[in-house]
Design a protein around this motif. Structure first.
Motif, PDB file in Angstrom:
ATOM      1  N   ALA A  70       0.856  -1.172   0.000  1.00 17.33           N
ATOM      2  CA  ALA A  70       0.000   0.000   0.000  1.00 17.33           C
ATOM      3  C   ALA A  70       0.896   1.226   0.000  1.00 17.33           C
ATOM      4  O   ALA A  70       1.946   1.221   0.601  1.00 17.33           O
ATOM      5  N   PRO A  72       2.328   4.817   1.121  1.00 17.94           N
ATOM      6  CA  PRO A  72       2.302   5.469   2.421  1.00 17.94           C
ATOM      7  C   PRO A  72       1.082   6.379   2.542  1.00 17.94           C
ATOM      8  O   PRO A  72       0.727   7.064   1.592  1.00 17.94           O
ATOM      9  N   PRO A  74      -2.717   6.797   5.232  1.00 21.50           N
ATOM     10  CA  PRO A  74      -3.792   5.962   5.734  1.00 21.50           C
ATOM     11  C   PRO A  74      -4.995   5.938   4.812  1.00 21.50           C
ATOM     12  O   PRO A  74      -5.469   7.007   4.410  1.00 21.50           O
ATOM     13  N   ARG A  96      -5.710   2.844   9.236  1.00 26.46           N
ATOM     14  CA  ARG A  96      -4.281   2.593   9.447  1.00 26.46           C
ATOM     15  C   ARG A  96      -3.602   3.838  10.014  1.00 26.46           C
ATOM     16  O   ARG A  96      -3.914   4.949   9.604  1.00 26.46           O
ATOM     17  N   SER A  98      -0.752   6.505  10.199  1.00 30.58           N
ATOM     18  CA  SER A  98      -0.005   7.034   9.058  1.00 30.58           C
ATOM     19  C   SER A  98       1.424   6.492   9.062  1.00 30.58           C
ATOM     20  O   SER A  98       2.000   6.223  10.132  1.00 30.58           O
ATOM     21  N   TYR A  99       1.981   6.375   7.874  1.00 32.61           N
ATOM     22  CA  TYR A  99       3.379   5.920   7.744  1.00 32.61           C
ATOM     23  C   TYR A  99       4.289   6.813   8.577  1.00 32.61           C
ATOM     24  O   TYR A  99       5.162   6.348   9.309  1.00 32.61           O
ATOM     25  N   GLU A 157       0.778  -9.393   3.244  1.00 37.03           N
ATOM     26  CA  GLU A 157       0.474  -8.180   4.003  1.00 37.03           C
ATOM     27  C   GLU A 157      -0.524  -8.524   5.103  1.00 37.03           C
ATOM     28  O   GLU A 157      -1.554  -9.155   4.850  1.00 37.03           O
ATOM     29  N   VAL A 159      -2.567  -6.576   8.287  1.00 36.90           N
ATOM     30  CA  VAL A 159      -2.847  -5.296   8.934  1.00 36.90           C
ATOM     31  C   VAL A 159      -3.314  -5.583  10.362  1.00 36.90           C
ATOM     32  O   VAL A 159      -4.425  -6.064  10.581  1.00 36.90           O
ATOM     33  N   PRO A 173       0.163  -1.905   8.643  1.00 38.63           N
ATOM     34  CA  PRO A 173       0.174  -2.897   7.550  1.00 38.63           C
ATOM     35  C   PRO A 173       1.581  -3.477   7.384  1.00 38.63           C
ATOM     36  O   PRO A 173       2.428  -2.885   6.727  1.00 38.63           O
ATOM     37  N   TYR A 239       3.820  -0.916   5.043  1.00 34.77           N
ATOM     38  CA  TYR A 239       3.334   0.002   4.009  1.00 34.77           C
ATOM     39  C   TYR A 239       4.045  -0.247   2.676  1.00 34.77           C
ATOM     40  O   TYR A 239       4.383   0.700   1.960  1.00 34.77           O
TER      41      TYR A 239
END
Ligand code: MTE
Length: 343
Positions: A70, A72, A74, A96, A98-99, A157, A159, A173, A239
């Motif tokens: 995915a 970066p 959410p 999710r 955030s990265y 992956e 999550v 993730p 991510y």
């Protein structure tokens, strides 16, 4: 974690934990086929193909794409094509984290004691070559180069919610593979009852090891049935990118129903043992951190409540769920045990 914040409660309900059924597994596998094939592309470099970037010394401060995964950032909370919440324990549909938050708010004492220091020091970690000693009570012990290990298992992956014992949480993730797949390959002996994980010991790369805040190297452990549980994974990315040093690059443990400190980072040894192994935090403060460390809102930490948590990126607190919302999958592992006694 002796220098922990006191976190106050508030409420927001997370969806109940879900069935671990073969059919749903297959469904999630199908859902993730797109990701998997993209990850397969990423494996070109992981498997030593021509596109492999700076494999000799990828620093811990740089993430490399691990296939598409995915991007970066959410995605929308609870997004699902049917409009219903996902019932797949491998892929929560909660928003999710955030990265940016996942890579900048970290616990990795070997890289610094504050939340922000690990990211600043991560570039000291040399991620290749990286070997993992698979040892102890196994019929096929082997020191495996990380890239060889990655050729053995397809990446998935997952999550997962992650609940830190400090009462904050994230939704991450991860990219990785089930620890059980590796353990089966090593062929545990009949004496194997536990698995111990050990972080790299190197004061240059991990300068926090010059302090005596913990005994080094960082060690963690699981009972073998916990280690074999399908939810338990070894993560090498998040991510859609390789892990950064601060998140435990190049390979770390993820056990979503336990407090985050069980997730041993930058692993160099996986050892099967007959006796329950030492674990860093229970050795440092046995009254505060147990071997099991299952997320349990009914058992408070001696210095703060575990009833609620703050999801990073959100303002309101939410109730903490037993086993971090994975009770349907894992509560059976502990039947007959007193979880106040065996915390
Ligand atoms: N592993 C090592 N080697 N050293 C650590 O300090 N901290 C643990 C765990 N693994 C830690 C570690 C704790 S307390 C948590 S909450 C998680 O890593 C945090 O993982 P994250 O920084 O990727 O969110």
């Amino acid at each position: 974690m002796s220098k922990l914040p006191k976190e106050p409660p508030a409420g927001e309900i997370t969806p109940p934990a879900l069935y671990l059924r073969r059919r749903e597994l297959l469904k999630s596998a199908a859902l993730f086929a797109g990701t998997a094939s993209a990850i397969g592309g990423g494996l070109v470099w992981l498997t030593g193909g021509a596109a492999r970037p700076s494999a000799a010394g990828a620093p811990g401060g740089e993430a490399t794409p691990l296939g598409a995964g995915a991007p970066p950032g959410p995605p929308a909370a609870g997004a699902s094509s049917s409009g219903t919440r996902s019932r797949d324990p491998f892929v929560t549909d909660e928003a999710r984290t955030s990265y940016e938050d996942i890579v900048s708010y970290n616990n990795f004492y070997e890289l610094g004691l504050s939340k922000s220091e690990p990211a600043r020091n991560a570039g000291r970690l040399r991620l290749r070559p990286w070997a993992i000693a698979c040892e102890g009570e196994v019929k096929k012990p082997e020191v495996v180069d990380l890239d060889t290990l990655l050729r053995w298992f397809p990446l998935e992956e997952r999550v997962y919610r992650m609940r830190c014992v400090e009462a904050w949480s994230m939704v991450i993730p991860w990219l990785g593979f089930p620890l059980g797949a590796l353990l089966r390959r090593l062929e545990p002996t009949s004496r194997a009852r536990y698995v111990q994980f050990t972080t790299l010991l190197d004061r240059e790369q991990l300068p926090g090891q010059r302090s005596d805040v913990l005994e080094w190297p960082y060690v963690e452990g699981l009972r073998i049935d916990e280690a074999m549980h399908p939810l338990t994974m070894l993560a090498v990315g998040l991510y859609g990118k390789t892990l950064l040093g601060q998140n435990g690059a190049p390979i770390r443990l993820v056990v979503p129903w336990k407090y985050g400190f069980k997730g041993c980072k930058s692993i160099v040894s996986i050892k099967l043992t007959e006796r329950q192994p030492a674990t860093s935090w229970s050795r440092a403060a046995p009254d505060e951190y147990g071997f099991y460390a299952n997320v349990n809102p009914a058992v408070d930490h001696p210095r703060w409540s575990q009833a609620t948590e703050r999801r990073i990126g959100e303002l309101r607190r939410r109730p903490t769920l037993p086993f971090n919302g994975y009770a349907e999958e894992v509560a059976g592992l502990y039947s007959g045990m007193d979880l106040r006694e065996s915390f």
